[in-house]
Scaffold this active site. Structure first.
Site, PDB file in Angstrom:
ATOM      1  N   ASP A 132     -35.747   0.414  -7.579  1.00 43.74           N
ATOM      2  CA  ASP A 132     -37.259   1.192  -6.611  1.00 43.74           C
ATOM      3  C   ASP A 132     -37.580   1.536  -6.492  1.00 43.74           C
ATOM      4  O   ASP A 132     -38.385   0.636  -8.226  1.00 43.74           O
ATOM      5  CB  ASP A 132     -36.066   2.648  -6.665  1.00 43.74           C
TER       6      ASP A 132
ATOM      7  N   ASP B 279     -34.968  -1.149  -1.882  1.00 44.04           N
ATOM      8  CA  ASP B 279     -33.658   0.071  -2.094  1.00 44.04           C
ATOM      9  C   ASP B 279     -34.814   1.272  -1.815  1.00 44.04           C
ATOM     10  O   ASP B 279     -35.687   1.397  -1.005  1.00 44.04           O
ATOM     11  CB  ASP B 279     -33.337   0.027  -3.815  1.00 44.04           C
TER      12      ASP B 279
ATOM     13  N   ASP C 235     -36.128   7.610  -6.890  1.00 44.00           N
ATOM     14  CA  ASP C 235     -34.557   8.304  -7.323  1.00 44.00           C
ATOM     15  C   ASP C 235     -34.854   9.063  -8.604  1.00 44.00           C
ATOM     16  O   ASP C 235     -35.257   8.534  -9.602  1.00 44.00           O
ATOM     17  CB  ASP C 235     -33.998   6.873  -7.763  1.00 44.00           C
TER      18      ASP C 235
ATOM     19  N   ARG D  45     -34.300  10.281   4.032  1.00 41.36           N
ATOM     20  CA  ARG D  45     -33.812  10.832   2.693  1.00 41.36           C
ATOM     21  C   ARG D  45     -35.177  11.657   2.119  1.00 41.36           C
ATOM     22  O   ARG D  45     -35.782  11.394   1.025  1.00 41.36           O
ATOM     23  CB  ARG D  45     -32.648   9.340   1.653  1.00 41.36           C
TER      24      ARG D  45
END
Length: 442
Positions: free
Chosen positions: A222, A261, A265, A320
């Protein structure tokens, strides 16, 4: 596999704030320069009171108290890592100048001896390997084992550990990182502002034959990970796939060779995070708040993952934005602009308590408002005063009407109080589109 330009590398040690070059290849890079701050500016700013969950308790000040010996201006990845490593947990300010390339020379430079991607494809072709076994038990000298070793080399290069009491700030309008993965892990009090993050490209994604009926390529890295950390403020940054959107990636075994990715996060018991005035764009799986439904994860995440998203621009994303598990997430005054391939914005996950209010959604023809919310697990959600294409819309009601097989419950069970300015959702597109992202810090 991708090929990128080669650049010089410096290995440096810092002693008493001074960088000592130990080895240099290619073009020499200067050491991090110590630069005293003569006036209060963005690098000394702290999170305002009541500005989201990161303002709770002690608040978030980052490196605002740094002395002159712990203020650095960096222009290379080596300098950046060296500045982060200097001084333990003493407050520090790292000023990033220009676009820093953290990708490394090229993917081949990370490959372990004997690694051969063509051999990997031949060995794990579903016609040969099947779709019921994972690759986890493959020995170290197998194609998968060599892939793991190669991935470990890239991992060590592209990740940078951010210590406690740190402010990282871009200088000017064009500062940022290409291919970096900031690891904000197990620390408190971090500020990251005014930076563009071009997503890392995983050189060695893993094939998982059991991930969906058709299998999937799964990648790492990420752009930023908040892992078990507290009091983190991400502000006026731009997260993007840049020159390598998913549309440029090849396919193998009939599945996209996914080298991206997430963009951000927030996982593993992280808590008290505010993400404000950022741009998240041109990406698939964008933000996770909580990364698993497992019992072990639940034991760590319950009671944590308190996150605020406000005045962010979510543009041309697939899903997301964020997907939430366990956390009390407050998302208000954001603008969501859907593009090709749009799936959903908010993912309602296990034991989540999402409050989504005063947001604006711009959806193209053919995308219904019921798609904004996605039910992954039964959890309550508050979604009031949101506008879709300029019209007031009850997101829960329209979702339940248009997706009757995934009924959502209204009422998250808590009321956010850590907010500063709340704009009318009708005004949000005009405000956020012109002021969010790197280069717009005032």
């Amino acid at each position: 596999m991708r090929t990128q330009k080669c650049h010089g590398r410096v290995i440096a040690a810092l002693v008493g704030g001074t960088a000592l070059a130990l080895a240099v290849t290619g073009t020499a890079s200067a050491s991090p320069s110590v630069r005293p701050a003569h006036r209060a500016g963005p690098d000394r700013q702290v999170l305002p009171a009541r500005d989201g969950w990161a303002a709770y308790g002690t608040g978030t000040t980052g490196g605002a108290a740094a002395d002159a010996a712990h203020v650095y201006t960096v222009t290379t990845w080596e300098q950046f890592k060296a500045a982060l490593a200097d001084g333990g947990s003493a407050p520090r300010i790292v000023r990033v100048k220009g676009l820093i390339d953290a990708d490394g020379p090229d993917c081949a430079s990370f490959a372990a001896p004997g690694y051969d991607f063509d051999a990997y494809l031949r060995t794990y072709d579903p016609a040969v390997w099947g779709r019921t076994r994972t690759l986890d038990a493959e020995p170290d000298d197998s194609p998968e084992g060599l892939r793991r070793a190669s991935a470990a080399h890239q991992d060590a290069f592209v990740k940078a550990a951010v210590p406690a009491n740190t402010t990282i700030v871009g200088i000017g309008r064009d500062a940022g990182f290409k291919g970096a993965s900031l690891q904000i892990q197990g620390v408190d009090n971090v500020i990251v502002r005014n930076l563009t993050f071009e997503s890392p490209l995983d050189c060695f994604p893993q094939w998982d034959p059991t991930d969906t009926a058709d299998g999937n390529w799964n990648s790492e890295y990420d752009s930023a990970v908040v892992h078990g950390s507290t009091h983190v403020w991400m502000d006026h940054n731009t997260f993007t796939d840049g020159e390598h959107p998913d549309s440029t990636l090849p396919s193998y075994y009939g599945r996209i060779y996914q080298q991206h990715d997430g963009e951000l996060d927030i996982v593993k018991g992280a808590d008290l995070v505010t993400a404000s005035w950022n741009v998240f764009e041109d990406h698939d799986k964008t933000i996770l708040v909580g990364n698993s439904d497992s019992a072990a994860t639940a034991a760590v995440d319950r009671g944590h993952l308190k996150v605020t998203f406000h005045h962010n621009l979510f543009r041309n994303l697939v899903e997301r934005a964020p997907r939430v598990r366990f956390g009390q997430v407050d998302s208000y005054d954001n603008h969501f602009v859907a593009g090709d391939g749009y799936s959903y914005s908010y993912g309602i996950g296990m034991e989540s308590q999402l409050v989504a209010e005063h947001n604006a959604f711009t959806l193209p023809t053919g995308v219904k408002a019921g798609a904004v919310l996605k039910k992954w697990k039964d959890a309550p959600v508050t979604a009031g005063d949101n506008y879709v294409n300029g019209e007031p819309t009850d997101l829960v009601a329209v979702h339940n009407a248009q997706v009757p097989g995934e009924i959502l419950r209204s009422g998250a069970g808590w009321t956010p109080v850590l907010r500063t300015r709340v704009d009318r959702p009708q005004a949000v597109p005009g405000i956020v589109d012109h002021r969010a992202g790197a280069g717009h810090l005032r």
